[in-house]
Design a protein around this motif. Structure first.
Motif, PDB file in Angstrom:
ATOM      1  N   ARG A  50       0.778  -1.282  -0.239  1.00 45.41           N
ATOM      2  CA  ARG A  50      -0.012  -0.033   0.087  1.00 45.41           C
ATOM      3  C   ARG A  50       0.809   1.292  -0.061  1.00 45.41           C
ATOM      4  O   ARG A  50       1.814   1.239   0.714  1.00 45.41           O
ATOM      5  N   ARG A  51       0.479   2.165  -0.891  1.00 43.77           N
ATOM      6  CA  ARG A  51       0.990   3.636  -0.949  1.00 43.77           C
ATOM      7  C   ARG A  51       0.009   4.441  -0.125  1.00 43.77           C
ATOM      8  O   ARG A  51      -1.103   4.603  -0.878  1.00 43.77           O
ATOM      9  N   LEU A  52       0.399   5.357   0.488  1.00 45.51           N
ATOM     10  CA  LEU A  52      -0.507   6.527   1.373  1.00 45.51           C
ATOM     11  C   LEU A  52       0.105   7.502   0.957  1.00 45.51           C
ATOM     12  O   LEU A  52       1.242   8.101   1.456  1.00 45.51           O
ATOM     13  N   TYR A  62       5.287   4.104   1.915  1.00 35.91           N
ATOM     14  CA  TYR A  62       5.076   2.759   1.203  1.00 35.91           C
ATOM     15  C   TYR A  62       5.317   1.526   2.443  1.00 35.91           C
ATOM     16  O   TYR A  62       6.187   1.621   2.879  1.00 35.91           O
ATOM     17  N   GLU A  77      -8.584  -1.021  -2.173  1.00 35.74           N
ATOM     18  CA  GLU A  77      -7.536  -0.026  -1.524  1.00 35.74           C
ATOM     19  C   GLU A  77      -8.062  -0.127   0.024  1.00 35.74           C
ATOM     20  O   GLU A  77      -7.276  -0.017   0.767  1.00 35.74           O
ATOM     21  N   GLY A  78      -9.131   0.304   0.187  1.00 37.60           N
ATOM     22  CA  GLY A  78      -9.663   0.475   1.683  1.00 37.60           C
ATOM     23  C   GLY A  78      -9.456  -0.917   2.471  1.00 37.60           C
ATOM     24  O   GLY A  78      -8.834  -0.778   3.551  1.00 37.60           O
ATOM     25  N   ARG A  80      -7.439  -3.292   1.829  1.00 40.23           N
ATOM     26  CA  ARG A  80      -5.941  -3.619   1.941  1.00 40.23           C
ATOM     27  C   ARG A  80      -5.382  -2.650   2.755  1.00 40.23           C
ATOM     28  O   ARG A  80      -4.335  -3.057   3.554  1.00 40.23           O
ATOM     29  N   THR A  81      -6.044  -1.248   3.103  1.00 35.85           N
ATOM     30  CA  THR A  81      -5.188  -0.400   3.972  1.00 35.85           C
ATOM     31  C   THR A  81      -5.414  -1.081   5.499  1.00 35.85           C
ATOM     32  O   THR A  81      -4.458  -1.406   6.046  1.00 35.85           O
ATOM     33  N   THR A  84      -3.262  -4.191   5.618  1.00 36.48           N
ATOM     34  CA  THR A  84      -1.908  -3.950   5.909  1.00 36.48           C
ATOM     35  C   THR A  84      -1.619  -3.532   7.317  1.00 36.48           C
ATOM     36  O   THR A  84      -0.609  -4.050   7.907  1.00 36.48           O
ATOM     37  N   PHE A  85      -2.658  -2.945   8.100  1.00 36.30           N
ATOM     38  CA  PHE A  85      -2.282  -2.295   9.443  1.00 36.30           C
ATOM     39  C   PHE A  85      -2.574  -3.461  10.442  1.00 36.30           C
ATOM     40  O   PHE A  85      -2.402  -3.361  11.442  1.00 36.30           O
ATOM     41  N   GLU A  92       8.166   0.087   6.479  1.00 36.21           N
ATOM     42  CA  GLU A  92       7.343   1.199   5.874  1.00 36.21           C
ATOM     43  C   GLU A  92       8.527   2.265   5.437  1.00 36.21           C
ATOM     44  O   GLU A  92       9.528   2.439   6.301  1.00 36.21           O
TER      45      GLU A  92
END
Length: 177
Positions: A50-52, A62, A77-78, A80-81, A84-85, A92
């Motif tokens: 994920r890239r934010l 990243y 994406e949501g 996956r965010t 990811t966390f 990161e």
């Protein structure tokens, strides 16, 4: 009886309030994300989960991982965010916009004086093969496995000068006292 962790002065028993806590990621600041991403994806086989981007603050994050063959990140994406966390052991990379164009810009690697942060570590299945791979990819060595007092431990540098320890776990059974 199951292993509950080594006991040393200062160790306290976990409390109910900390149940479910886990280390999610370690952050390194990078000067040029293109160079850093090329290094970690090519040399260490990581992928960007994920890239934010934070436009108002001028930086990007990243999140990278080395997923197992059976691990699958969500496409959305949501989702996956959130996913990811919830992971363990992510890297990161934080890029403060504009640093890539500053010739004299560099982050402190933590190993120069005054020392602070030391390194991150990757475990590999074959240390000699990893060393050969690093040589083939022009990776800078701090220490090879046959150098120094600690044999079977390699240290290399990433493109920002951060140290990366590389070990083969089955060679470390007798490590330490």
């Amino acid at each position: 009886m199951s292993f509950k962790g080594e006991q040393h002065p200062g160790v306290k028993a976990p409390t109910a309030e900390s149940q479910g806590f886990r280390l999610n990621h370690t952050m390194l600041r990078v000067k040029d994300p293109e160079k850093a991403l090329a290094f970690y994806t090519r040399v260490f086989g990581m992928q960007v989960l994920r890239r934010l981007d934070f436009e108002e603050l001028g930086f990007s994050l990243y999140f990278l991982a080395k997923l197992g063959a059976s691990e699958q990140a969500p496409e959305d994406e949501g989702e996956r965010t959130v996913w990811t966390f919830r992971q363990k052991g992510l890297l990161e990379l934080t890029h403060n916009w504009g640093t890539e164009s500053q010739d004299d810009f560099a982050y402190h690697d933590g190993n120069a004086e005054p020392q602070g942060f030391g390194h991150i570590c990757f475990s590999v299945p074959d240390l000699e093969a990893a060393e050969a791979w690093f040589d083939a990819n022009d990776v800078t060595f701090v220490k090879r496995s046959d150098q120094g007092k600690m044999k079977n431990v390699v240290f290399v540098k990433d493109v920002d000068g951060y140290w990366i320890e590389v070990v083969q776990a089955d060679r470390l059974a007798q490590l330490g006292d």
